[in-house]
Structures are given as structure tokens and as C-alpha cells.
Design an enzyme around this catalytic site. Sequence first.
Site, PDB file in Angstrom:
ATOM      1  N   LYS A 124       4.829  -7.771  11.882  1.00 50.84           N
ATOM      2  CA  LYS A 124       3.981  -7.820  10.693  1.00 50.84           C
ATOM      3  C   LYS A 124       4.128  -9.184  10.018  1.00 50.84           C
ATOM      4  O   LYS A 124       5.202  -9.578   9.595  1.00 50.84           O
ATOM      5  CB  LYS A 124       4.342  -6.689   9.728  1.00 50.84           C
ATOM      6  CG  LYS A 124       3.469  -6.709   8.482  1.00 50.84           C
ATOM      7  CD  LYS A 124       3.336  -5.365   7.821  1.00 50.84           C
ATOM      8  CE  LYS A 124       2.629  -5.512   6.477  1.00 50.84           C
ATOM      9  NZ  LYS A 124       2.222  -4.259   5.862  1.00 50.84           N
TER      10      LYS A 124
ATOM     11  N   ARG B   6       0.838  -1.206   0.000  1.00 57.10           N
ATOM     12  CA  ARG B   6       0.000   0.000   0.000  1.00 57.10           C
ATOM     13  C   ARG B   6       0.869   1.250   0.000  1.00 57.10           C
ATOM     14  O   ARG B   6       2.030   1.220   0.377  1.00 57.10           O
ATOM     15  CB  ARG B   6      -0.875   0.025   1.250  1.00 57.10           C
ATOM     16  CG  ARG B   6      -2.114  -0.834   1.128  1.00 57.10           C
ATOM     17  CD  ARG B   6      -2.956  -0.695   2.381  1.00 57.10           C
ATOM     18  NE  ARG B   6      -3.586   0.600   2.481  1.00 57.10           N
ATOM     19  CZ  ARG B   6      -3.354   1.477   3.466  1.00 57.10           C
ATOM     20  NH1 ARG B   6      -2.485   1.212   4.409  1.00 57.10           N
ATOM     21  NH2 ARG B   6      -3.983   2.626   3.499  1.00 57.10           N
TER      22      ARG B   6
ATOM     23  N   ARG C 123      -0.343   4.570  12.671  1.00 56.05           N
ATOM     24  CA  ARG C 123       0.613   3.716  13.383  1.00 56.05           C
ATOM     25  C   ARG C 123       0.525   3.987  14.874  1.00 56.05           C
ATOM     26  O   ARG C 123       0.273   5.130  15.293  1.00 56.05           O
ATOM     27  CB  ARG C 123       2.026   3.920  12.863  1.00 56.05           C
ATOM     28  CG  ARG C 123       2.555   5.308  13.071  1.00 56.05           C
ATOM     29  CD  ARG C 123       3.929   5.476  12.422  1.00 56.05           C
ATOM     30  NE  ARG C 123       4.299   6.863  12.392  1.00 56.05           N
ATOM     31  CZ  ARG C 123       4.806   7.519  13.427  1.00 56.05           C
ATOM     32  NH1 ARG C 123       5.015   6.890  14.558  1.00 56.05           N
ATOM     33  NH2 ARG C 123       5.102   8.791  13.340  1.00 56.05           N
TER      34      ARG C 123
HETATM   35  C1  BTN Z   1       0.929  -4.007   2.329  1.00 54.90           C
HETATM   36  O1  BTN Z   1       1.128  -4.487   3.443  1.00 54.90           O
HETATM   37  O2  BTN Z   1       1.236  -2.841   2.059  1.00 54.90           O
HETATM   38  C2  BTN Z   1       0.270  -4.860   1.272  1.00 54.90           C
HETATM   39  C3  BTN Z   1       1.209  -5.901   0.753  1.00 54.90           C
HETATM   40  C4  BTN Z   1       0.573  -6.760  -0.345  1.00 54.90           C
HETATM   41  C5  BTN Z   1       1.579  -7.688  -0.992  1.00 54.90           C
HETATM   42  C6  BTN Z   1       0.927  -8.646  -1.951  1.00 54.90           C
HETATM   43  S1  BTN Z   1       2.023  -9.931  -2.465  1.00 54.90           S
HETATM   44  C7  BTN Z   1       0.893 -10.436  -3.691  1.00 54.90           C
HETATM   45  C8  BTN Z   1       0.315  -9.176  -4.289  1.00 54.90           C
HETATM   46  N1  BTN Z   1       1.159  -8.678  -5.344  1.00 54.90           N
HETATM   47  C9  BTN Z   1       1.715  -7.509  -5.043  1.00 54.90           C
HETATM   48  O3  BTN Z   1       2.492  -6.865  -5.775  1.00 54.90           O
HETATM   49  N2  BTN Z   1       1.292  -7.115  -3.847  1.00 54.90           N
HETATM   50  C10 BTN Z   1       0.389  -8.051  -3.236  1.00 54.90           C
END
Ligand code: BTN
Length: 303
Positions: A156, A80, A289
Site C-alpha cells: 500500500k 476509511r 480484500r
Molecule cells: C485510507 O487509506 O483509508 C485513506 C487514508 C487517507 C489519509 C489522508 S492523510 C490526509 C488526510 N487527512 C486525514 O486525516 N486523512 C487523509
Amino acid sequence: MTAPKGKVMNSSTPEPIRWPAEALWEALAAVLPGFTVEVLPEIDSTNSELMRRFRGSPGIAPRPEPTLLVAEQQSAGRGRLGRNWQSRRGASLTFSLGLPLQPADWSGLSLVAGISVAESLEPLALRKPGAPRIGLKWPNDLWLQLPEGKDAAERKLGGILVETASWEGMRYVVIGIGINIDPVDLPEATAAMAAVPPGCLRDLLPGVDTPEALMRIVPPLVQAVQAFEQFGFAPFQSRFAARDVLAGRVVDLSDGSSGTAHSVGENGALLVHTANGMKEITSSEVSVRPSTHGAAAKDTPAC
Ligand code: BTN
């Protein structure tokens, strides 16, 4: 490639990973007509790939069918707020579920995905005192809560990236999920960049691997997304509250204000009690946070 695949071979990977593609297809084809399961040895990002397929390109028709796309390795995984998502083959589960969806209200979908993943991996009914738990940090982080003791910590465990696109009145959603599985040592420099150190699923489920985690997560996730489409977020509100790691904590918002988090409303908005009254945080551009932690990480390392 549209047929389900049970196994993926790649000359650069000595140990093939035995993905339960066939079992997943069999479990879901009846509720997701046109469903396909695909496993790739490597792709930039499973979310980017499903969005590209849905949009199509000159000479290539859009592909709006429900698809589960698993990548053994992502070269440009996305998180994100423009962050990177780092992962390693075998040590991380990275996949995206793309499907057409028509909920009356989209609010809370990423929370529903998080609730579903947490419940699949750590059902409340099976909680044991002193065992690690999975908590949810609004809006889309999965946290591993390690028990009291010398290593007590919150780390996390994974994250969720929900994206949507439209074409000829159809709305397509891509739910990308990354879960850290294996507690391998991070390079010191990478670990030092993390605001919250990574947690791994094997701390909760010893011996679990990426295929087993995928099999546990995906069928309930589809069921939860379909329930959300029909009933919205309200029926999930108390399920989020049961795992809400921010409730009662002082949080800093990226707009500069701070307050005490009070779980989520019926629409999935985070309720924060600030000096100016209760604020409903809905924007995906606002990051939250706990104020005891350091600055937000630029990259989110996986195990
Ligand atoms: C976050 O915590 O910010 C979200 C992370 C999401 C990661 C997943 S891995 C599979 C899918 N493909 C990506 O490029 N991102 C999500």
C-alpha cells in the site's frame, strides 16, 4: 492564514521543508477562484480541519472557499472505515483539497482522485518493463506493484479519504490524500499489524520528496475533479481498469460473501461475480480484500 506560503518554519524542526505553495497557488488560482494554499507544521487531521472550517462554529462563519491544506505532521490522521492513518514528518505526504462541487452524480469521485494521483506519479506512457507500477485497489487505495523477482510484492502506497458536507444548498467536498514517501523502517509491532506492508514512493521515484510529490499531484488532481464535476465517472472507467489490481481476483467482501472482481462499472461500482450472480458493490461500508491476504488492518501504517 489565507495567503500562499512558500516555506514553513517551526522551531522544533531543524530542516525546514520548502513547500511549493506559491507555485501551486499560481498554477490554480485562475481555475479555482478564491483558492488558498496553507501549510501547517501540525494538525490533528487535514480532513477534519477543512470540514470544521466549512461548517464554521458559533461566532465563526463557514469558510467554503477552495483550499489546499498540507500538514507536515498529523496527530490523528484518519483513514476509511474509522481506521487511523499513521504518518511521519518528511516521510509521508498528507494533505487535503477542499472545494465546493456540484456534480450531477457523486459516484466514483474517490476513484477519480486515485486515478489522477496514480497517473501523475506513474504515467502509463512512461512505463518501463520491470519497473515498479502504481495500481489501484477499489475504492481508494494506491498500491505499489514491485516487479517479479525475489522482492516481488504489492504494497500500500497511499490512500484517499473523501468526505462531503452541505450548507445553505452548497455542497463542499474534502479530498484527503496520504502518500508514503520514504522507506524508513517501521517498528516491528506496527509492521506486524498491517495486512498489507507499506510501499513508498521512493521505490518508484528515487530521491523524490514531499514537496515534489505535492507539486506533481495537485494541479492534475484539480483538473480531474473539475472534469468529474462536468462529465461524471464514465470517461474515467477505462483509466481505472488500466490499473485495477483486483480485476480477475477472488475477493472477500466484509458482508461475508466472496466472488471474482470484474473491474468497475460506469458509476464506479465494483463488479463482483458471486455464486448468486454479479453484485455491484457501491457501499463505502463494504470493504474488499484479495482473499489470499490476512485480516484487514486496524491501523494503516505509513513509512
Ligand atoms: C485510507 O487509506 O483509508 C485513506 C487514508 C487517507 C489519509 C489522508 S492523510 C490526509 C488526510 N487527512 C486525514 O486525516 N486523512 C487523509
